[in-house]
Design a protein around this motif. Structure first.
Motif, PDB file in Angstrom:
ATOM      1  N   TYR A 367     -35.068  63.297  40.138  1.00 25.48           N
ATOM      2  CA  TYR A 367     -34.118  62.706  39.199  1.00 25.48           C
ATOM      3  C   TYR A 367     -32.715  63.256  39.461  1.00 25.48           C
ATOM      4  O   TYR A 367     -32.535  64.437  39.772  1.00 25.48           O
ATOM      5  CB  TYR A 367     -34.509  63.007  37.755  1.00 25.48           C
ATOM      6  CG  TYR A 367     -35.778  62.329  37.277  1.00 25.48           C
ATOM      7  CD1 TYR A 367     -36.482  61.437  38.083  1.00 25.48           C
ATOM      8  CD2 TYR A 367     -36.282  62.587  36.005  1.00 25.48           C
ATOM      9  CE1 TYR A 367     -37.635  60.828  37.638  1.00 25.48           C
ATOM     10  CE2 TYR A 367     -37.438  61.975  35.545  1.00 25.48           C
ATOM     11  CZ  TYR A 367     -38.120  61.096  36.369  1.00 25.48           C
ATOM     12  OH  TYR A 367     -39.268  60.500  35.918  1.00 25.48           O
ATOM     13  N   PRO A 369     -28.524  63.839  38.222  1.00 27.51           N
ATOM     14  CA  PRO A 369     -27.799  64.175  36.988  1.00 27.51           C
ATOM     15  C   PRO A 369     -27.225  62.931  36.333  1.00 27.51           C
ATOM     16  O   PRO A 369     -27.004  61.912  36.997  1.00 27.51           O
ATOM     17  CB  PRO A 369     -26.689  65.099  37.483  1.00 27.51           C
ATOM     18  CG  PRO A 369     -26.470  64.710  38.903  1.00 27.51           C
ATOM     19  CD  PRO A 369     -27.814  64.297  39.436  1.00 27.51           C
ATOM     20  N   LEU A 432     -30.824  61.394  32.535  1.00 33.30           N
ATOM     21  CA  LEU A 432     -31.004  61.666  33.953  1.00 33.30           C
ATOM     22  C   LEU A 432     -31.228  60.353  34.702  1.00 33.30           C
ATOM     23  O   LEU A 432     -31.828  59.408  34.163  1.00 33.30           O
ATOM     24  CB  LEU A 432     -32.196  62.595  34.184  1.00 33.30           C
ATOM     25  CG  LEU A 432     -32.093  64.010  33.584  1.00 33.30           C
ATOM     26  CD1 LEU A 432     -33.336  64.816  33.939  1.00 33.30           C
ATOM     27  CD2 LEU A 432     -30.842  64.721  34.050  1.00 33.30           C
TER      28      LEU A 432
END
Length: 513
Positions: A367, A369, A432
């Motif tokens: 994932y 940011p 995310l």
């Protein structure tokens, strides 16, 4: 299946799939980890290096190390300034206070942009630490920053270092993380954050304060190989190393230095003049950094971090020689450690700490940011804090523990299991960047059966497929068998897919690093 039945089934699966993980985590001993079935972790030496030298393998880092090979990958990581770190650079622009120097913070206070004694810079530094652990390309560097932040701990946030803790991170820990320990030790000894945290700024010839002198010996260098006389000698020699009240910066105050002959262990100095007191103190620090007992303590801590909770004595002895031969330079020690037979044989001998577990969760999921803001970083930080391992937040001067037994508790395990599912499902943090379809984002084209799906997701997240017994238990969670056909509209690859990821992340394969 009703929600009640789903809950019961999930509990059953957690009991079957993760009980072994709980045993490894809760037993907390190298013997328990070593006794884990070989299937818990892949034997792949590249994945082993990634699990230890980073905060956890990510899809990108796995692809990189397979392309470069172990030696070239390690060489690259040991030269972090040559590695672009665009994602973290972008994150740091959202945390502008996390990189300010002492003068900058005080200037913002004078300009009314910050309140005096504000913790905002320290909070931003702590949030940045979580982001760096997860998304930095300079992974080994960040692991070493974490290592030294614990060894030379200054709690963050902490009120008395409101203007200096951020600078300590940048100009002490980060500057020397892959340099020599002697230089790192001398930099910490002359930094306002350390001098304030351990009270040396208030130590004078009239009233020497023993706090820093004692921790310098016991925690930073030779351990318990000292006497009270050594502590007093160190405290006297360190007088004069203080902080300028007007600027908040380090200064040497000759008028406050206690002169007279000093003996600390086998170090002796005439210490005849106040003007020469700083040079005498630095000579003591060099002596301590290169002391054979210090070498053994530093090397042992590195082996505990990277090899095993009870590392092999032969490896420690070999690395002590490397440390001393290279005058406390850390890169040669790390290179020798990671290329040793003992390191290669240590698969399964370490258990992740809560911070490592959380960082590894986001990294293995791949994932990204959030595209804006910092709330997601704050959420990740508070998750770590809920697990007792908020970055930089350890209160005592000895730093966070790095052995499994220190983190062994049912409540701690439950916290980890909860954040595995929360992060995987996108419940918290909810910003995310994740694949639009989690199932196809994780494994590509959907497999034909439940067993094949479980094997594919397990291999994707853990590097190894679950055992036949685990696969059957996971399939049973969905009311299926491993041979059951998988349909594109099945909940198992839709709204219930995060539960599969969460349960796999709850397994012993993920608890170990």
């Amino acid at each position: 299946m009703s929600a009640f039945e789903q809950t019961l089934t999930r509990r059953t699966v957690l009991g079957g799939v993760a009980a072994a993980g709980a045993a490894v985590t809760l037993a907390g001993t190298p013997a328990a980890a070593a006794a884990a079935p070989a299937s818990f972790l892949p034997a792949d030496p590249l994945l082993h290096l990634l699990r230890r030298a980073t905060f956890g393998p990510s899809p990108a880092s796995i692809a990189e190390i397979r392309r470069l090979g172990a030696k070239a990958w390690l060489d690259r990581q040991l030269n972090p300034s040559a590695i672009p770190d665009k994602v973290v650079d972008g994150l740091l622009t959202r945390l502008p206070l996390s990189g300010l120097g002492i003068t900058d913070i005080r200037a913002q206070v004078s300009a009314g942009k910050l309140k005096q004694y504000s913790w905002d810079p320290m909070w931003q530094l702590a949030f940045a630490a979580a982001g760096r652990a997860i998304w930095s390309e300079r992974q080994l560097f960040e692991v070493m920053v974490d290592f030294w932040s614990n060894h030379l701990n200054v709690t963050c946030p902490y009120g008395d270092v409101w203007d200096s803790r951020v600078d300590y991170d940048r100009n002490v820990i980060r500057k020397y993380a892959l340099g020599s320990f002697a230089d790192l030790l001398k930099a910490s000894a002359r930094h306002p954050a350390m001098l304030t945290y351990l009270d040396n700024r208030y130590s004078t010839k009239a009233a020497p304060n023993e706090n820093y002198g004692r921790e310098l010996l016991e925690l930073h260098t030779v351990g318990l190989a000292y006497t009270e006389s050594d502590v007093l000698g160190a405290a006297r020699l360190l007088t004069g190393l203080t902080v300028d009240h007007a600027t908040g910066k380090y200064r040497y105050d000759a008028a406050g230095h206690a002169t007279g002959a000093i003996r600390v262990l086998s170090f002796q100095h005439a210490n005849a003049t106040a003007a020469g007191g700083e040079a005498a103190a630095l000579a003591l620090l060099d002596y301590l950094a290169l002391h054979p007992v210090t070498a053994r303590r530093i090397v042992t801590k590195l082996c505990v971090r990277f090899v095993a909770d009870e590392p092999p004595a032969g490896l420690i002895t070999a690395l002590v020689k490397v440390y001393l031969d290279n005058k406390s330079a850390i890169v040669p020690v790390l290179r020798a450690l990671f290329t040793s037979a003992e390191f290669a044989a240590s698969i399964g001998a370490k258990t992740r700490t809560p911070l490592e577990d959380l960082a590894a969760t986001v990294r293995t999921l791949g994932y990204g940011p959030a595209t804006s803001g910092t709330k997601f970083l704050e959420s990740l930080y508070w998750m770590c804090r809920d697990a007792g391992h908020a970055p930089l937040f350890w209160g005592p001067p000895n730093g966070y523990p790095d052995v499994a037994s220190a983190w062994a508790s049912p409540s701690g395990l439950l916290v980890r299991w909860n954040f595995h599912l929360s992060i995987a499902a996108g419940w918290w943090p909810d910003t995310l960047v994740r694949p639009a379809s989690l199932a196809t984002g994780m494994v590509g084209v959907l497999p034909a059966t439940y067993g094949a799906l479980i094997a594919a997701v397990g291999t994707r997240l853990l590097g190894v497929a679950p055992t036949a017994q685990q696969t059957a238990a996971l399939a049973a969670f969905y009311g299926k068998t491993p041979a059951s056909p998988l349909k594109p509209n099945d909940p198992a690859v839709g709204w219930m897919f995060p539960y599969l990821m969460g349960m796999l992340l709850n397994s012993p394969s993920f608890a170990l690093r």
